[in-house]
Design an enzyme around this catalytic site. Structure first.
Site, mmCIF file in Angstrom:
data_model
loop_
_atom_site.group_PDB
_atom_site.id
_atom_site.type_symbol
_atom_site.label_atom_id
_atom_site.label_comp_id
_atom_site.label_asym_id
_atom_site.label_seq_id
_atom_site.Cartn_x
_atom_site.Cartn_y
_atom_site.Cartn_z
ATOM 1 N N GLY A 78 -9.783 6.010 5.559
ATOM 2 C CA GLY A 78 -9.486 5.262 6.774
ATOM 3 C C GLY A 78 -8.047 4.787 6.800
ATOM 4 C CG MET A 83 -3.031 3.561 0.651
ATOM 5 S SD MET A 83 -4.375 3.150 -0.515
ATOM 6 C CE MET A 83 -3.472 2.118 -1.668
ATOM 7 C CG ASN A 138 0.536 2.663 0.726
ATOM 8 O OD1 ASN A 138 0.000 3.050 -0.292
ATOM 9 N ND2 ASN A 138 0.375 3.255 1.899
ATOM 10 C CD GLU A 169 -6.684 -0.533 4.362
ATOM 11 O OE1 GLU A 169 -6.218 -0.739 3.226
ATOM 12 O OE2 GLU A 169 -7.778 0.043 4.555
ATOM 13 C CG HIS A 199 -6.653 -4.098 0.078
ATOM 14 N ND1 HIS A 199 -7.483 -4.439 -0.961
ATOM 15 C CD2 HIS A 199 -7.221 -3.005 0.663
ATOM 16 C CE1 HIS A 199 -8.521 -3.589 -1.000
ATOM 17 N NE2 HIS A 199 -8.385 -2.718 -0.018
ATOM 18 C CD GLU A 201 -10.809 -1.005 -1.928
ATOM 19 O OE1 GLU A 201 -11.138 -1.569 -0.860
ATOM 20 O OE2 GLU A 201 -9.673 -0.500 -2.085
HETATM 21 N N1 PHE Z 1 -7.721 1.600 -0.822
HETATM 22 C C1 PHE Z 1 -8.079 2.098 0.471
HETATM 23 C C2 PHE Z 1 -8.888 1.005 1.142
HETATM 24 O O1 PHE Z 1 -10.002 0.748 0.868
HETATM 25 C C3 PHE Z 1 -8.912 3.300 0.483
HETATM 26 C C4 PHE Z 1 -8.275 4.539 -0.021
HETATM 27 C C5 PHE Z 1 -8.598 5.018 -1.269
HETATM 28 C C6 PHE Z 1 -7.398 5.234 0.754
HETATM 29 C C7 PHE Z 1 -8.044 6.174 -1.750
HETATM 30 C C8 PHE Z 1 -6.841 6.400 0.296
HETATM 31 C C9 PHE Z 1 -7.176 6.878 -0.962
HETATM 32 O O2 PHE Z 1 -8.429 0.289 1.911
HETATM 33 ZN ZN ZN Z 2 -9.838 -1.348 0.522
#
Ligand code: PHE
Ligand code: ZN
Length: 885
Positions: free
Chosen positions: A266, A268, A270, A303, A306, A325
């Site tokens: 969905g 990411m 970063n 996101e 996070h 998560e």
């Molecule tokens: N870390 C991302 C999320 O849950 C998910 C994700 C994992 C995206 C691996 C790309 C690759 O928000």
């Molecule tokens: Zn996540």
């Protein structure tokens, strides 16, 4: 593709890194046929861990051009390269390792590492994609301060982005230009991101609680600029909410979101440069359904959240994935509940959990929220880690209460800011802040499988005493035969003739504070327990697992009239909904039995009357009425059946349709009345009230169509007049599923002609067709694979067409001749070489082979065929071999 079998990684083998990388300097030169990546890693050996002076860096599919230590180029004798590493035999305790590598983003179809999505360069590094960009210590406990230089042709790549703040831009010779980005926060490599392309952006801002001004930008193709408003608003709402509810402020001056067409997941998180699947950012009333709007809001928030739960405090190793998560999904669920209808949100989450996560927990790939081993980490981005992980956090919230939970999260963020930690650290912070002993609670992290709660009761009218006997058990899962008891918060009440009864409990348990004396939370922490209530003046109906207080399977022998009573009168919205579900399941199962014995199917009139009451009740939230009227999915019915004697997809499909039709026919009048009264002339808004009305109205439409083909006129009219995608797609679905061939084809055609320029709508068009349950189901999907707009390399299209078919079209996927399974097997083989992550995910429905009466052998045979395929990716290999065990 490695030919050798992939190895298994174990949590128990975790060792801290022998080197730290304090600073990371990266330099990217982007070209049309390759990219050159130069790195300077400022390393420091940790003498307490290092065994010797050698240094092993991760790296895959890299062409090493040169490697130097402290600016002295190494000779071939000083290092060794393997398929996934670079070993330098000896480095000083403190040094700078510099590598130059060539990579081929244009040929990267795995969408992991640096790749091209159409004309855009972008990256995806979680979990282990950074090693496909340059040699590195690609593990989340190595956190580094990154400075990134990006160079590309200005004309085609005017926008150059990376994490943190822009510190320099410069024109270069030959039409090229450069941007330098610096991110002051140390981060693991999986949070690195880079984007280069011809993008436009919308901009807004946010002022933090402490008065800092943050620039917010969403980068998209120019044609999509008008579809960013909702995502921007959602971001601002999320930023405010995180300040108010968790005391978390944003920490940089800029926050960017970029939308890309080709993306495995969905979105990411970063650091300061979130990359999103276009399907999770772009919205407009014409192309996005209500649930699409809600998904965008939830994922933008997820996101963003996070930034604290994941980035500022990250995971020590990938076994701890649920640390970020599970907690972040819990946070986004709280947020969505606050922005819309909390009960509806809870119903949706519980439905997902019970349908798909319980199935995962009961299948061959069952694993705990914190797994102990894996072959391929990409296979562990699962419903268990995400959704059950969120339930585990929610249970702590229930056990501690909101206030203590907040103290716990404050302590967690403060204590571990800038660190890479474990699920254990999270639980300990919760304990330390609250004083609550969560020791036995930890079993939720370590044990796989869904616990069963079996409840019996007794009522003593003379002593006015009501007793609940609660037993818990948990089935064996692969590698875990015996389970210790779980700590299960069982939220409950008692329903009497005139409403919920006051609770007076004898003895100890139930030490959770509640505001209201008709509601309590029983703590189940033994295999068997008894709870006694006094002063109970009538035989009550127990209202159990209120709010879905734990991810368990509840068994209590309700009569149909008990269920109707709960449905109508219990104080808890979730229990009311669930009682309607249980009643519907009962009624469908009765019809299944009648079909089996050849009796004339009869849909219990009690159920129809209860539904009529719901329809006529204008004081209830229409969204809840819609949820309560919605029959359980075939997938969920199959999951339940697999717990007993096994699922027969054809009987389930037939029985469910009989119940739908009976309901539609019996309630035509109420359905029509409600359908018309819910019509609206308001301009489209994705707010809770409008969404609720559309949801119930379209539920009514669906039942009306099931009552008789003449009602397809209603659908056609709605299709023609619809001013938004929610209503248009709902009508299209009815016509596509139940319309005669001519009407169906012409409507699907005109939909395509109207929307062929919008990829996200074309995906919905693929998906509707993939789900049509008629006898042409499979050949239709096979034909669509050859459609000019279908691309195997684009995960959204694959999910819509192939995933739509295998997950939402059970009668066709489970064709008795096995061609549905062969179809999926062939796609998996084709994708195995292109995009192993997507290939392996698509396989999920086949892994449930043991659940299907009369089909298991065929499904298994397809898995066995896959097992003999040469050059299986670790992703597919792990799923195939484990599901055959
Ligand atoms: N870390 C991302 C999320 O849950 C998910 C994700 C994992 C995206 C691996 C790309 C690759 O928000
Ligand atoms: Zn996540």
């Amino acid at each position: 593709m490695p030919d050798a079998k992939p190895g298994t990684v174990y949590l128990k083998d975790y060792r801290p890194p022998a080197y730290l990388i304090n600073r990371t300097e990266l330099h990217f030169e982007l070209y049309e046929d390759c990219a050159i990546v130069s790195s300077r890693l400022h390393l420091l050996r940790d003498g307490s861990v290092a065994q010797n002076a050698s240094l092993q860096l991760h790296g895959q599919e890299l062409e090493l051009l040169s490697v130097a230590v402290d600016d002295c180029e190494l000779s071939a004798a000083e290092y060794a390269i393997s398929a996934d590493s670079l070993l330098i035999y000896a480095v000083p305790e403190q040094c700078v390792v510099a590598c130059r590598t060539r990579i081929r983003p244009q040929a990267n179809t795995s969408l992991s590492g640096l790749y091209k999505s159409r004309s855009l360069f972008c990256t995806q590094c979680e979990a282990e994609g950074f090693r496909k960009i340059t040699y590195y210590l690609d593990r989340p406990d190595v956190m580094s301060v990154f400075t990134v230089t990006v160079e590309a042709q200005r004309e085609h790549y005017p926008v150059l982005l990376s994490n943190g703040n822009l510190s320099e831009v410069r024109e270069l010779a030959a039409g090229r230009h450069r941007a330098v980005w610096h991110d002051p926060f140390p981060k693991p490599a999986y949070l690195f991101a880079l984007v280069a392309g011809d993008l436009s952006h919308t901009q807004d801002s946010f002022t933090t609680a402490s008065g800092r001004q943050v620039t917010l930008r969403i980068y998209v193709e120019e044609r999509d600029l008008d579809k960013c408003q909702h995502a921007m608003r959602s971001l601002q709402q999320a930023m405010r909410w995180d300040e108010q509810v968790y005391g978390r402020e944003y920490d940089l001056d800029i926050f960017n979101i970029v939308a890309v067409d080709d993306f495995n997941m969905g979105a990411m998180e970063n650091k300061s440069l979130n990359i999103f699947n276009t399907s999770c950012v772009l919205c407009s009333p014409e192309i996005t359904t209500d649930s699409g709007y809600q998904r965008v809001q939830a994922i933008v928030a997820h996101e963003y959240f996070h930034n604290w739960s994941g980035n500022r405090v990250t995971c020590r190793d990938w076994f701890q994935l649920s640390l970020k998560e599970g907690f972040t999904v819990f946070r986004d669920a709280q947020f969505s509940a606050a922005m819309g209808s909390p009960t509806v949100k809870r119903v949706e989450d519980a439905t997902l959990l019970r349908t798909a996560q319980f199935a995962e927990d009961a299948g061959p790939l069952a694993h705990s929220v914190r797994p102990e081993s894996f072959m391929e980490i990409n296979n562990f981005y699962t419903l268990t880690v995400y959704e059950k992980g969120a339930e585990v956090v929610r249970m702590m919230h229930t056990l501690l209460g909101a206030e203590q939970f907040r103290r716990g999260s404050d302590l967690y963020f403060e204590r571990h800011d800038g660190q890479a930690v474990t699920c254990e650290d999270f639980v300990r912070a919760m304990e330390d802040a609250s004083g609550v002993d969560l020791h036995p609670f930890r079993n939720w992290y370590a044990q796989a499988g869904t616990p069963h709660l079996t409840v019996r009761d007794e009522y003593d009218a003379v002593r006015q005493c009501y007793t609940l006997h609660v037993q818990q058990s948990c089935p064996a899962t692969p590698g875990q035969l015996e389970k210790l008891p779980f700590v299960i918060p069982l939220a409950m009440g008692l329903l009497g003739a005139a409403g919920n009864l006051p609770l007076r409990q004898t003895g100890t348990a139930g030490d959770v504070e509640t505001s209201d004396n008709t509601h309590t939370v029983l703590i189940i922490d033994q295999p068997g327990q008894t709870f006694v209530f006094e002063g109970v003046t009538e035989r009550p109906v127990p209202s159990l697992l209120r709010g879905f207080s734990a991810p368990v399977r509840l068994h209590y022998d309700y009569s149909k009239s008990d269920l109707c009573a709960l449905m109508r009168r219990d104080a808890d919205g979730f229990v009311r909904w669930d009682s309607a579900q249980v009643l519907a399941i009962r009624v469908i199962e009765e019809v299944e039995r009648q079909l089996f014995t050849g009796a004339v199917p009869l849909v219990d009139p009690l159920f129809i009357a209860a539904c009529d009451d719901l329809l006529r009740n204008e004081s209830l939230d229409p969204a809840m009425v819609a949820e309560m009227l919605r029959l359980p999915s075939e997938e969920y019915l199959a999951e339940l059946a697999s717990q007993a004697s096994g699922a027969n997809v054809d009987t389930i499909h037939k029985a469910r349709n009989i119940v739908r039709t009976a309901l539609g026919s019996a309630l035509v009048e109420s359905l029509l009345a409600r359908y018309h009264s819910l019509d609206s002339v308001l301009a489209y808004a994705p707010d809770a009230e409008q969404i609720a009305r559309r949801s119930l109205r379209n539920t009514c439409l669906s039942y009306l169509v099931s009552a008789g083909p003449h009602n397809l006129e209603l659908a056609s009219r709605q299709y023609e007049l619809a001013g938004n995608m929610t209503d248009r797609l709902a009508a299209l679905k009815e016509i596509a599923f139940y319309g005669a061939g001519g009407l169906r084809d012409s409507t699907l055609n005109s939909f395509y002609q109207d929307w062929r320029h919008e990829a996200l709508v074309v995906n919905q068009w693929f998906q509707v067709q993939a789900e049509i349950p008629d006898s042409q189901g499979l050949s239709r999907v096979q034909a669509l694979l050859a459609h000019a707009d279908f691309e195997l390399r684009n995960p959204n299209k694959v999910r819509a067409l192939v995933g739509g078919f295998t997950n939402q079209n059970p009668v066709n996927f489970h064709r008795v001749d096995g061609t549905g399974y062969r179809f999926l097997g062939d796609i998996v083989v084709a994708l195995n070489g292109l995009n192993p992550q997507i290939a392996s995910r698509l396989l999920t429905p086949l892994t449930k082979w043991r659940n299907y009466t009369g089909r298991a052998e065929l499904m298994r045979a397809e898995l066995e065929r896959l097992a003999t395929e040469p050059a299986l990716s670790p992703d597919v290999f792990e799923v195939v071999t484990k599901s055959l065990q």
